[in-house]
Design a protein around this motif. Sequence first.
Motif, PDB file in Angstrom:
ATOM      1  N   THR A 119      -2.923  33.307 -14.000  1.00 28.03           N
ATOM      2  CA  THR A 119      -2.970  32.789 -15.372  1.00 28.03           C
ATOM      3  C   THR A 119      -4.244  33.284 -16.034  1.00 28.03           C
ATOM      4  O   THR A 119      -5.206  33.650 -15.370  1.00 28.03           O
ATOM      5  CB  THR A 119      -2.958  31.240 -15.415  1.00 28.03           C
ATOM      6  OG1 THR A 119      -4.101  30.761 -14.741  1.00 28.03           O
ATOM      7  CG2 THR A 119      -1.692  30.680 -14.821  1.00 28.03           C
ATOM      8  N   LYS A 120      -4.204  33.271 -17.336  1.00 26.18           N
ATOM      9  CA  LYS A 120      -5.347  33.715 -18.122  1.00 26.18           C
ATOM     10  C   LYS A 120      -5.525  32.721 -19.264  1.00 26.18           C
ATOM     11  O   LYS A 120      -4.557  32.284 -19.863  1.00 26.18           O
ATOM     12  CB  LYS A 120      -5.039  35.123 -18.656  1.00 26.18           C
ATOM     13  CG  LYS A 120      -6.232  35.888 -19.118  1.00 26.18           C
ATOM     14  CD  LYS A 120      -5.862  37.343 -19.368  1.00 26.18           C
ATOM     15  CE  LYS A 120      -7.025  38.068 -19.994  1.00 26.18           C
ATOM     16  NZ  LYS A 120      -6.700  39.427 -20.358  1.00 26.18           N
ATOM     17  N   GLU A 121      -6.762  32.367 -19.554  1.00 27.22           N
ATOM     18  CA  GLU A 121      -7.022  31.409 -20.627  1.00 27.22           C
ATOM     19  C   GLU A 121      -7.052  32.125 -21.970  1.00 27.22           C
ATOM     20  O   GLU A 121      -7.510  33.250 -22.083  1.00 27.22           O
ATOM     21  CB  GLU A 121      -8.359  30.714 -20.381  1.00 27.22           C
ATOM     22  CG  GLU A 121      -8.500  29.445 -21.183  1.00 27.22           C
ATOM     23  CD  GLU A 121      -9.617  28.551 -20.677  1.00 27.22           C
ATOM     24  OE1 GLU A 121     -10.430  28.135 -21.514  1.00 27.22           O
ATOM     25  OE2 GLU A 121      -9.653  28.287 -19.470  1.00 27.22           O
ATOM     26  N   LYS A 166      -3.571  27.961 -20.714  1.00 28.02           N
ATOM     27  CA  LYS A 166      -3.480  29.099 -19.797  1.00 28.02           C
ATOM     28  C   LYS A 166      -2.069  29.656 -19.853  1.00 28.02           C
ATOM     29  O   LYS A 166      -1.104  28.911 -19.990  1.00 28.02           O
ATOM     30  CB  LYS A 166      -3.826  28.666 -18.380  1.00 28.02           C
ATOM     31  CG  LYS A 166      -5.280  28.297 -18.241  1.00 28.02           C
ATOM     32  CD  LYS A 166      -5.634  27.987 -16.818  1.00 28.02           C
ATOM     33  CE  LYS A 166      -7.002  27.390 -16.789  1.00 28.02           C
ATOM     34  NZ  LYS A 166      -8.016  27.921 -16.097  1.00 28.02           N
ATOM     35  N   THR A 167      -1.967  30.971 -19.745  1.00 25.43           N
ATOM     36  CA  THR A 167      -0.671  31.619 -19.838  1.00 25.43           C
ATOM     37  C   THR A 167      -0.654  32.838 -18.920  1.00 25.43           C
ATOM     38  O   THR A 167      -1.626  33.110 -18.218  1.00 25.43           O
ATOM     39  CB  THR A 167      -0.366  32.003 -21.304  1.00 25.43           C
ATOM     40  OG1 THR A 167       0.970  32.509 -21.368  1.00 25.43           O
ATOM     41  CG2 THR A 167      -1.326  33.042 -21.836  1.00 25.43           C
ATOM     42  N   THR A 168       0.438  33.564 -18.951  1.00 28.36           N
ATOM     43  CA  THR A 168       0.538  34.769 -18.124  1.00 28.36           C
ATOM     44  C   THR A 168      -0.369  35.856 -18.701  1.00 28.36           C
ATOM     45  O   THR A 168      -0.636  35.867 -19.908  1.00 28.36           O
ATOM     46  CB  THR A 168       1.984  35.310 -18.105  1.00 28.36           C
ATOM     47  OG1 THR A 168       2.333  35.698 -19.433  1.00 28.36           O
ATOM     48  CG2 THR A 168       2.961  34.270 -17.574  1.00 28.36           C
ATOM     49  N   PRO A 169      -0.825  36.777 -17.881  1.00 30.02           N
ATOM     50  CA  PRO A 169      -1.639  37.883 -18.400  1.00 30.02           C
ATOM     51  C   PRO A 169      -0.903  38.693 -19.475  1.00 30.02           C
ATOM     52  O   PRO A 169      -1.525  39.130 -20.439  1.00 30.02           O
ATOM     53  CB  PRO A 169      -1.920  38.739 -17.166  1.00 30.02           C
ATOM     54  CG  PRO A 169      -1.802  37.797 -16.013  1.00 30.02           C
ATOM     55  CD  PRO A 169      -0.743  36.795 -16.416  1.00 30.02           C
ATOM     56  N   GLU A 170       0.410  38.841 -19.343  1.00 32.00           N
ATOM     57  CA  GLU A 170       1.192  39.594 -20.333  1.00 32.00           C
ATOM     58  C   GLU A 170       1.140  38.919 -21.703  1.00 32.00           C
ATOM     59  O   GLU A 170       0.896  39.564 -22.717  1.00 32.00           O
ATOM     60  CB  GLU A 170       2.663  39.740 -19.904  1.00 32.00           C
ATOM     61  CG  GLU A 170       2.900  40.551 -18.661  1.00 32.00           C
ATOM     62  CD  GLU A 170       2.653  39.765 -17.369  1.00 32.00           C
ATOM     63  OE1 GLU A 170       2.364  40.411 -16.335  1.00 32.00           O
ATOM     64  OE2 GLU A 170       2.702  38.516 -17.380  1.00 32.00           O
ATOM     65  N   LEU A 171       1.368  37.607 -21.713  1.00 28.86           N
ATOM     66  CA  LEU A 171       1.342  36.883 -22.980  1.00 28.86           C
ATOM     67  C   LEU A 171      -0.075  36.852 -23.561  1.00 28.86           C
ATOM     68  O   LEU A 171      -0.263  36.985 -24.764  1.00 28.86           O
ATOM     69  CB  LEU A 171       1.894  35.461 -22.821  1.00 28.86           C
ATOM     70  CG  LEU A 171       2.048  34.665 -24.111  1.00 28.86           C
ATOM     71  CD1 LEU A 171       2.910  35.411 -25.126  1.00 28.86           C
ATOM     72  CD2 LEU A 171       2.657  33.301 -23.822  1.00 28.86           C
ATOM     73  N   ILE A 213       5.224  45.958 -31.172  1.00 26.05           N
ATOM     74  CA  ILE A 213       4.534  45.084 -30.227  1.00 26.05           C
ATOM     75  C   ILE A 213       5.595  44.294 -29.480  1.00 26.05           C
ATOM     76  O   ILE A 213       6.626  43.931 -30.040  1.00 26.05           O
ATOM     77  CB  ILE A 213       3.542  44.164 -30.989  1.00 26.05           C
ATOM     78  CG1 ILE A 213       2.679  43.369 -30.025  1.00 26.05           C
ATOM     79  CG2 ILE A 213       4.238  43.261 -31.956  1.00 26.05           C
ATOM     80  CD1 ILE A 213       1.522  42.641 -30.705  1.00 26.05           C
ATOM     81  N   LYS A 214       5.355  44.059 -28.201  1.00 30.27           N
ATOM     82  CA  LYS A 214       6.315  43.310 -27.399  1.00 30.27           C
ATOM     83  C   LYS A 214       5.905  41.838 -27.395  1.00 30.27           C
ATOM     84  O   LYS A 214       4.785  41.505 -27.012  1.00 30.27           O
ATOM     85  CB  LYS A 214       6.343  43.863 -25.982  1.00 30.27           C
ATOM     86  CG  LYS A 214       7.551  43.463 -25.207  1.00 30.27           C
ATOM     87  CD  LYS A 214       7.614  44.220 -23.897  1.00 30.27           C
ATOM     88  CE  LYS A 214       8.986  44.075 -23.312  1.00 30.27           C
ATOM     89  NZ  LYS A 214       9.135  44.841 -22.092  1.00 30.27           N
ATOM     90  N   ILE A 215       6.801  40.982 -27.878  1.00 30.38           N
ATOM     91  CA  ILE A 215       6.550  39.545 -27.911  1.00 30.38           C
ATOM     92  C   ILE A 215       7.667  38.874 -27.120  1.00 30.38           C
ATOM     93  O   ILE A 215       8.831  38.968 -27.488  1.00 30.38           O
ATOM     94  CB  ILE A 215       6.523  39.003 -29.359  1.00 30.38           C
ATOM     95  CG1 ILE A 215       5.453  39.720 -30.188  1.00 30.38           C
ATOM     96  CG2 ILE A 215       6.290  37.493 -29.362  1.00 30.38           C
ATOM     97  CD1 ILE A 215       5.432  39.329 -31.654  1.00 30.38           C
ATOM     98  N   ASN A 216       7.291  38.225 -26.012  1.00 26.35           N
ATOM     99  CA  ASN A 216       8.293  37.559 -25.156  1.00 26.35           C
ATOM    100  C   ASN A 216       9.474  38.469 -24.830  1.00 26.35           C
ATOM    101  O   ASN A 216      10.625  38.108 -25.065  1.00 26.35           O
ATOM    102  CB  ASN A 216       8.800  36.268 -25.798  1.00 26.35           C
ATOM    103  CG  ASN A 216       7.715  35.237 -25.908  1.00 26.35           C
ATOM    104  OD1 ASN A 216       6.753  35.236 -25.138  1.00 26.35           O
ATOM    105  ND2 ASN A 216       7.838  34.357 -26.879  1.00 26.35           N
ATOM    106  N   ASP A 217       9.196  39.635 -24.322  1.00 28.35           N
ATOM    107  CA  ASP A 217      10.231  40.601 -23.905  1.00 28.35           C
ATOM    108  C   ASP A 217      11.071  41.141 -25.052  1.00 28.35           C
ATOM    109  O   ASP A 217      12.108  41.752 -24.828  1.00 28.35           O
ATOM    110  CB  ASP A 217      11.171  39.998 -22.835  1.00 28.35           C
ATOM    111  CG  ASP A 217      10.417  39.704 -21.548  1.00 28.35           C
ATOM    112  OD1 ASP A 217       9.487  40.459 -21.220  1.00 28.35           O
ATOM    113  OD2 ASP A 217      10.772  38.719 -20.877  1.00 28.35           O
ATOM    114  N   GLU A 218      10.676  40.908 -26.280  1.00 29.51           N
ATOM    115  CA  GLU A 218      11.401  41.452 -27.426  1.00 29.51           C
ATOM    116  C   GLU A 218      10.462  42.402 -28.162  1.00 29.51           C
ATOM    117  O   GLU A 218       9.328  42.047 -28.476  1.00 29.51           O
ATOM    118  CB  GLU A 218      11.839  40.330 -28.373  1.00 29.51           C
ATOM    119  CG  GLU A 218      12.595  40.846 -29.580  1.00 29.51           C
ATOM    120  CD  GLU A 218      12.970  39.757 -30.580  1.00 29.51           C
ATOM    121  OE1 GLU A 218      13.947  39.970 -31.311  1.00 29.51           O
ATOM    122  OE2 GLU A 218      12.285  38.725 -30.636  1.00 29.51           O
ATOM    123  N   LEU A 219      10.954  43.597 -28.425  1.00 30.10           N
ATOM    124  CA  LEU A 219      10.149  44.556 -29.171  1.00 30.10           C
ATOM    125  C   LEU A 219      10.266  44.260 -30.657  1.00 30.10           C
ATOM    126  O   LEU A 219      11.365  44.071 -31.181  1.00 30.10           O
ATOM    127  CB  LEU A 219      10.620  45.981 -28.858  1.00 30.10           C
ATOM    128  CG  LEU A 219       9.620  47.088 -29.162  1.00 30.10           C
ATOM    129  CD1 LEU A 219       8.333  46.894 -28.364  1.00 30.10           C
ATOM    130  CD2 LEU A 219      10.223  48.439 -28.834  1.00 30.10           C
TER     131      LEU A 219
END
Length: 135
Positions: free
Chosen positions: A4-6, A17-22, A122-128
């Motif tokens: 997780t990343k803050e 905290k969320t995933t590094p991707e988000l 930009i990719k937001i939640n697996d959507e381009l």
Amino acid sequence: NYQTKEINNIPYLKNIKTTPELANTINELQEFRTHPAEKVFLCSHQLGVSIITNKQPLFFSWINESNYHLISNYLENKKDELNKNILFFIPSKEKDKNAIISELISSKELNFNANYHYLKSIKINDELIDIYEHN
């Protein structure tokens, strides 16, 4: 082992905290805080972008597949705001993109083709998402 990343720099999301991707997506969107655009055009499932970019959404209406055909009507009701600088966040998926852009183009008030150009995706939640900015 789940990483997780803050999230930093956004008061509303402090200590989350969320995933590094988000977290990377959020950081990428934060770049738009300094963009000269005053408003953002977003579909309903993208409204969080407004908080991250610190830009007011053009519509508070629920814009999704079921009412893409009403976008030009919504624009008609916002014609006094269309001379402002707007960032358009448009799903890249061809069916959605074609439906939304055809509505934007059909608005006499906006002149989308003449006044806006593609900036980046930009990719937001697996959507381009394709982002268009004012020329």
